[in-house]
Design a protein around this motif. Structure first.
Motif, PDB file in Angstrom:
ATOM      1  N   SER A   6       0.827  -1.210   0.000  1.00  0.00           N
ATOM      2  CA  SER A   6       0.000   0.000   0.000  1.00  0.00           C
ATOM      3  C   SER A   6       0.860   1.259   0.000  1.00  0.00           C
ATOM      4  N   SER A   7       2.081   1.160   0.516  1.00  0.00           N
ATOM      5  CA  SER A   7       2.975   2.329   0.564  1.00  0.00           C
ATOM      6  C   SER A   7       3.396   2.804  -0.823  1.00  0.00           C
ATOM      7  N   ASP A   8       3.177   1.976  -1.831  1.00  0.00           N
ATOM      8  CA  ASP A   8       3.504   2.373  -3.202  1.00  0.00           C
ATOM      9  C   ASP A   8       2.394   3.206  -3.843  1.00  0.00           C
ATOM     10  N   PHE A   9       1.275   3.400  -3.120  1.00  0.00           N
ATOM     11  CA  PHE A   9       0.136   4.129  -3.669  1.00  0.00           C
ATOM     12  C   PHE A   9      -0.256   5.257  -2.731  1.00  0.00           C
ATOM     13  N   SER A  10      -0.673   6.376  -3.312  1.00  0.00           N
ATOM     14  CA  SER A  10      -1.012   7.549  -2.499  1.00  0.00           C
ATOM     15  C   SER A  10      -2.290   7.338  -1.701  1.00  0.00           C
ATOM     16  N   ASP A  11      -3.234   6.619  -2.276  1.00  0.00           N
ATOM     17  CA  ASP A  11      -4.488   6.336  -1.577  1.00  0.00           C
ATOM     18  C   ASP A  11      -5.197   5.193  -2.288  1.00  0.00           C
ATOM     19  N   LEU A  12      -6.415   4.903  -1.835  1.00  0.00           N
ATOM     20  CA  LEU A  12      -7.168   3.779  -2.397  1.00  0.00           C
ATOM     21  C   LEU A  12      -7.475   3.990  -3.875  1.00  0.00           C
ATOM     22  N   ASN A  13      -7.809   5.213  -4.276  1.00  0.00           N
ATOM     23  CA  ASN A  13      -8.104   5.494  -5.686  1.00  0.00           C
ATOM     24  C   ASN A  13      -6.897   5.225  -6.570  1.00  0.00           C
ATOM     25  N   ASP A  14      -5.727   5.549  -6.055  1.00  0.00           N
ATOM     26  CA  ASP A  14      -4.487   5.296  -6.797  1.00  0.00           C
ATOM     27  C   ASP A  14      -4.286   3.790  -6.988  1.00  0.00           C
ATOM     28  N   LEU A  15      -4.559   3.015  -5.951  1.00  0.00           N
ATOM     29  CA  LEU A  15      -4.455   1.555  -6.040  1.00  0.00           C
ATOM     30  C   LEU A  15      -5.440   0.999  -7.060  1.00  0.00           C
ATOM     31  N   VAL A  16      -6.683   1.462  -7.005  1.00  0.00           N
ATOM     32  CA  VAL A  16      -7.713   0.990  -7.943  1.00  0.00           C
ATOM     33  C   VAL A  16      -7.328   1.329  -9.374  1.00  0.00           C
ATOM     34  N   THR A  17      -6.807   2.523  -9.587  1.00  0.00           N
ATOM     35  CA  THR A  17      -6.387   2.933 -10.935  1.00  0.00           C
ATOM     36  C   THR A  17      -5.317   1.998 -11.476  1.00  0.00           C
ATOM     37  N   ASN A  63      -2.848  -9.736  -2.530  1.00  0.00           N
ATOM     38  CA  ASN A  63      -2.030  -9.919  -1.336  1.00  0.00           C
ATOM     39  C   ASN A  63      -1.391  -8.567  -1.034  1.00  0.00           C
ATOM     40  N   LEU A  64      -1.886  -7.908   0.011  1.00  0.00           N
ATOM     41  CA  LEU A  64      -1.538  -6.509   0.231  1.00  0.00           C
ATOM     42  C   LEU A  64      -0.765  -6.319   1.531  1.00  0.00           C
ATOM     43  N   LYS A  65       0.435  -5.759   1.408  1.00  0.00           N
ATOM     44  CA  LYS A  65       1.189  -5.341   2.584  1.00  0.00           C
ATOM     45  C   LYS A  65       0.672  -3.959   2.952  1.00  0.00           C
ATOM     46  N   LEU A 119     -15.510  -6.475 -10.252  1.00  0.00           N
ATOM     47  CA  LEU A 119     -14.985  -7.817 -10.050  1.00  0.00           C
ATOM     48  C   LEU A 119     -16.105  -8.806  -9.746  1.00  0.00           C
ATOM     49  N   PHE A 120     -15.986  -9.998 -10.286  1.00  0.00           N
ATOM     50  CA  PHE A 120     -16.923 -11.048  -9.914  1.00  0.00           C
ATOM     51  C   PHE A 120     -16.554 -11.620  -8.550  1.00  0.00           C
ATOM     52  N   TYR A 121     -15.248 -11.681  -8.283  1.00  0.00           N
ATOM     53  CA  TYR A 121     -14.765 -12.252  -7.024  1.00  0.00           C
ATOM     54  C   TYR A 121     -13.540 -11.478  -6.573  1.00  0.00           C
ATOM     55  N   LEU A 122     -13.502 -11.147  -5.284  1.00  0.00           N
ATOM     56  CA  LEU A 122     -12.353 -10.450  -4.707  1.00  0.00           C
ATOM     57  C   LEU A 122     -11.948 -11.136  -3.405  1.00  0.00           C
ATOM     58  N   GLU A 123     -10.663 -11.404  -3.296  1.00  0.00           N
ATOM     59  CA  GLU A 123     -10.093 -11.950  -2.068  1.00  0.00           C
ATOM     60  C   GLU A 123      -8.878 -11.103  -1.722  1.00  0.00           C
ATOM     61  N   ILE A 124      -8.884 -10.518  -0.515  1.00  0.00           N
ATOM     62  CA  ILE A 124      -7.757  -9.695  -0.093  1.00  0.00           C
ATOM     63  C   ILE A 124      -7.098 -10.337   1.121  1.00  0.00           C
ATOM     64  N   ASN A 125      -5.813 -10.610   0.988  1.00  0.00           N
ATOM     65  CA  ASN A 125      -5.016 -11.136   2.094  1.00  0.00           C
ATOM     66  C   ASN A 125      -4.115 -10.015   2.581  1.00  0.00           C
ATOM     67  N   VAL A 126      -4.354  -9.566   3.802  1.00  0.00           N
ATOM     68  CA  VAL A 126      -3.659  -8.401   4.329  1.00  0.00           C
ATOM     69  C   VAL A 126      -2.498  -8.820   5.229  1.00  0.00           C
ATOM     70  N   SER A 154      -1.471   3.872   7.798  1.00  0.00           N
ATOM     71  CA  SER A 154      -2.204   5.059   7.349  1.00  0.00           C
ATOM     72  C   SER A 154      -3.134   4.792   6.172  1.00  0.00           C
ATOM     73  N   PHE A 155      -3.009   3.643   5.556  1.00  0.00           N
ATOM     74  CA  PHE A 155      -3.786   3.357   4.339  1.00  0.00           C
ATOM     75  C   PHE A 155      -5.190   2.879   4.718  1.00  0.00           C
ATOM     76  N   LYS A 156      -6.200   3.510   4.155  1.00  0.00           N
ATOM     77  CA  LYS A 156      -7.587   3.140   4.425  1.00  0.00           C
ATOM     78  C   LYS A 156      -8.087   2.190   3.339  1.00  0.00           C
ATOM     79  N   LEU A 157      -8.356   0.974   3.743  1.00  0.00           N
ATOM     80  CA  LEU A 157      -8.752  -0.076   2.808  1.00  0.00           C
ATOM     81  C   LEU A 157     -10.268  -0.233   2.801  1.00  0.00           C
ATOM     82  N   ASP A 158     -10.852  -0.285   1.598  1.00  0.00           N
ATOM     83  CA  ASP A 158     -12.300  -0.458   1.444  1.00  0.00           C
ATOM     84  C   ASP A 158     -12.532  -1.548   0.390  1.00  0.00           C
ATOM     85  N   GLU A 159     -12.763  -2.778   0.826  1.00  0.00           N
ATOM     86  CA  GLU A 159     -12.910  -3.905  -0.094  1.00  0.00           C
ATOM     87  C   GLU A 159     -14.105  -3.731  -1.024  1.00  0.00           C
TER      88      GLU A 159
END
Length: 342
Positions: free
Chosen positions: A236-247, A263-265, A283-290, A269-274
Motif C-alpha cells: 500500500s505504501s507504493d500508492f497515495s491512496d485507495l483510488n491510486d491503487l484501484v487505478t 495480497n496486500l502489505k 470484479l466477480f470475485y475479490l479476495e484480499i489477504n492483508v 495510514s492506508f484506508k482499505l475499502d474492499e
C-alpha cells in the motif's frame, strides 16, 4: 485438412470456492467447451486429449449434455481418456448412449481410426494411473497423414501418468502430435503441442486459455476463455491512496470476468475499502489477504528508548536468516503495536 485440438476441459470439476461461485465457474466451463465445437462445425474433425470431465462428479444429466453437444457438432470427435475421465466398469454403461461421431480410444494399447487419408492414433487410461510402456517402435504408413493423440507428461521420471520421451516421439514421424494433461498451452516442436485447458478454473490458472486450430498445415492458438484469475502482491505504501491503487489495478485486469486475489502489505495510514475495490473494478470475485507493513526505521525514531526499540535491537543482533528475522520482526511488532491497530 483442418481440425481442432483441445484438452483438459475438466467439465463438472470441483474447486475450493463457495457453492454459488463454483456453480458459476462450472457453467462457464461448459459454455466454453460448447462454443468451441459450435464455432468449428465447418472443420473436418476434432481431437480431445483427455480429462474432458471429472468422472467423480459427472452425473447422468452431464453425460447426456456432453453427448448432445458432440452430436450437434456433426463431425467426428476423436477422444482419448486421461487420469480424470478414464472409462471403467462403473461408468462404462453411460457410453452405450454415446453418439456415433464420438470415437473413443478405449484401451491402453495404441490403436488408430482412419478418416480418408488420415490416421489418428490414440491410447487411453483405464485407471487413474498409467503403467504401460509406450510403443515407440510403431511403424507408420507414410502415405497417410498420421496424428498421435495422447494424454501424458513429457520427461517426468517415476510419474504415475503416461510418461513420454520427447525425442523418441519426434523420431516416430507423426505429422501432428496432440497432447493433453498439462493445462498450460505449450509448443514442444513444430508439430507437437499441448493445447492447454479450455477455461481457467482457479488462481493456479492465470493465463488466457482455449484450443488449437490446424488448418492446411498452419497452426493457430485460439484464446476463448471467459474467466480470468489474477493473483498479485502489492504494498500500500507504493500508492497515495485507495483510488491510486484501484487505478493501477484497472491497468492489469482484463475485460473478462475477473477473479482477483490481492495480497496486500498494508501500512497503518492506508484506508482499505474492499467493497469499493470490488465495485470500482467490477470484479466477480475479490479476495484480499492483508499483511501489515512496518517501516522499522520510522518506528524506532517515533518510539525511542521503548520496549519496541529494545525488541528491534535484540532481533537485529541475532545471527539468523534474513527472512526469519523479518518474520520475527513482524510477529513481535504485531504483538507490541496491536493496540494501535484495534
Amino acid at each position: 485438412m483442418s481440425f481442432i485440438h483441445l484438452s483438459d476441459c475438466h467439465l463438472a470439476s470441483a474447486n475450493k470456492f463457495s457453492s454459488n461461485i463454483s456453480d458459476f465457474i462450472r457453467k462457464k466451463t461448459w459454455e466454453s467447451f460448447e462454443n468451441i465445437l459450435k464455432d468449428n462445425k465447418d472443420l473436418d474433425f476434432a481431437l480431445i486429449g483427455g480429462d474432458l470431465f471429472e468422472r467423480s462428479f459427472f452425473t447422468t444429466r452431464d453425460y447426456q449434455k456432453l453427448f448432445k453437444i458432440i452430436r450437434d457438432f456433426g463431425k467426428n470427435v476423436y477422444y482419448v481418456t486421461g487420469n480424470h475421465d478414464y472409462i471403467s466398469y462403473d461408468n462404462q454403461l453411460f457410453f452405450e448412449e454415446k453418439p456415433n461421431n464420438l470415437k473413443i480410444f478405449s484401451s491402453a494399447k495404441l490403436d488408430f481410426y482412419q478418416e480418408e487419408k488420415t490416421r489418428i492414433y490414440g491410447i487411453s487410461y483405464e485407471d487413474r494411473i498409467f503403467t504401460q510402456n509406450f510403443p515407440y517402435d510403431l511403424k507408420l504408413d507414410k502415405s497417410y497423414f498420421n496424428i498421435l493423440l495422447v494424454h501424458g507428461a513429457i520427461g517426468e521420471k517415476n510419474s504415475n501418468y503416461l510418461n513420454l520421451d520427447l525425442n523418441k516421439v519426434k523420431a516416430m514421424g507423426f505429422n501432428y502430435v496432440a497432447l493433453g494433461h498439462i493445462h498450460k498451452p505449450e509448443k514442444l516442436s513444430y508439430n507437437i503441442y499441448y493445447s492447454g485447458t479450455t477455461e481457467a478454473k482457479d488462481f493456479s490458472e492465470n493465463m488466457d486459455y482455449g484450443y488449437l486450430l490446424y488448418d492446411e498445415g498452419k497452426i493457430q492458438r485460439k484464446e476463448v476463455s471467459k474467466l480470468k484469475f489474477t493473483d498479485i502482491s502489492l504494498k500500500s505504501s507504493d500508492f497515495s491512496d485507495l483510488n491510486d491503487l484501484v487505478t493501477y489495478l484497472k491497468t492489469i485486469l482484463s475485460n473478462k470476468i475477473n477473479f482477483l486475489r490481492l495480497n496486500l502489505k498494508l501500512d497503518r495510514s492506508f484506508k482499505l475499502d474492499e467493497e469499493k475495490i470490488k465495485n470500482d473494478l467490477n470484479l466477480f470475485y475479490l479476495e484480499i489477504n492483508v499483511e501489515k507493513d512496518y517501516d522499522f526505521a520510522k518506528l524506532v525514531k517515533a518510539y525511542p528508548d521503548s520496549l519496541l526499540t529494545r525488541f528491534l535491537y535484540q532481533v537485529d543482533t541475532c545471527d539468523k536468516d534474513h527472512k526469519i528475522l523479518e518474520r520475527a520482526k513482524e510477529l513481535g511488532l504485531d504483538a507490541i503495536l496491536r493496540s494501535l491497530y484495534e
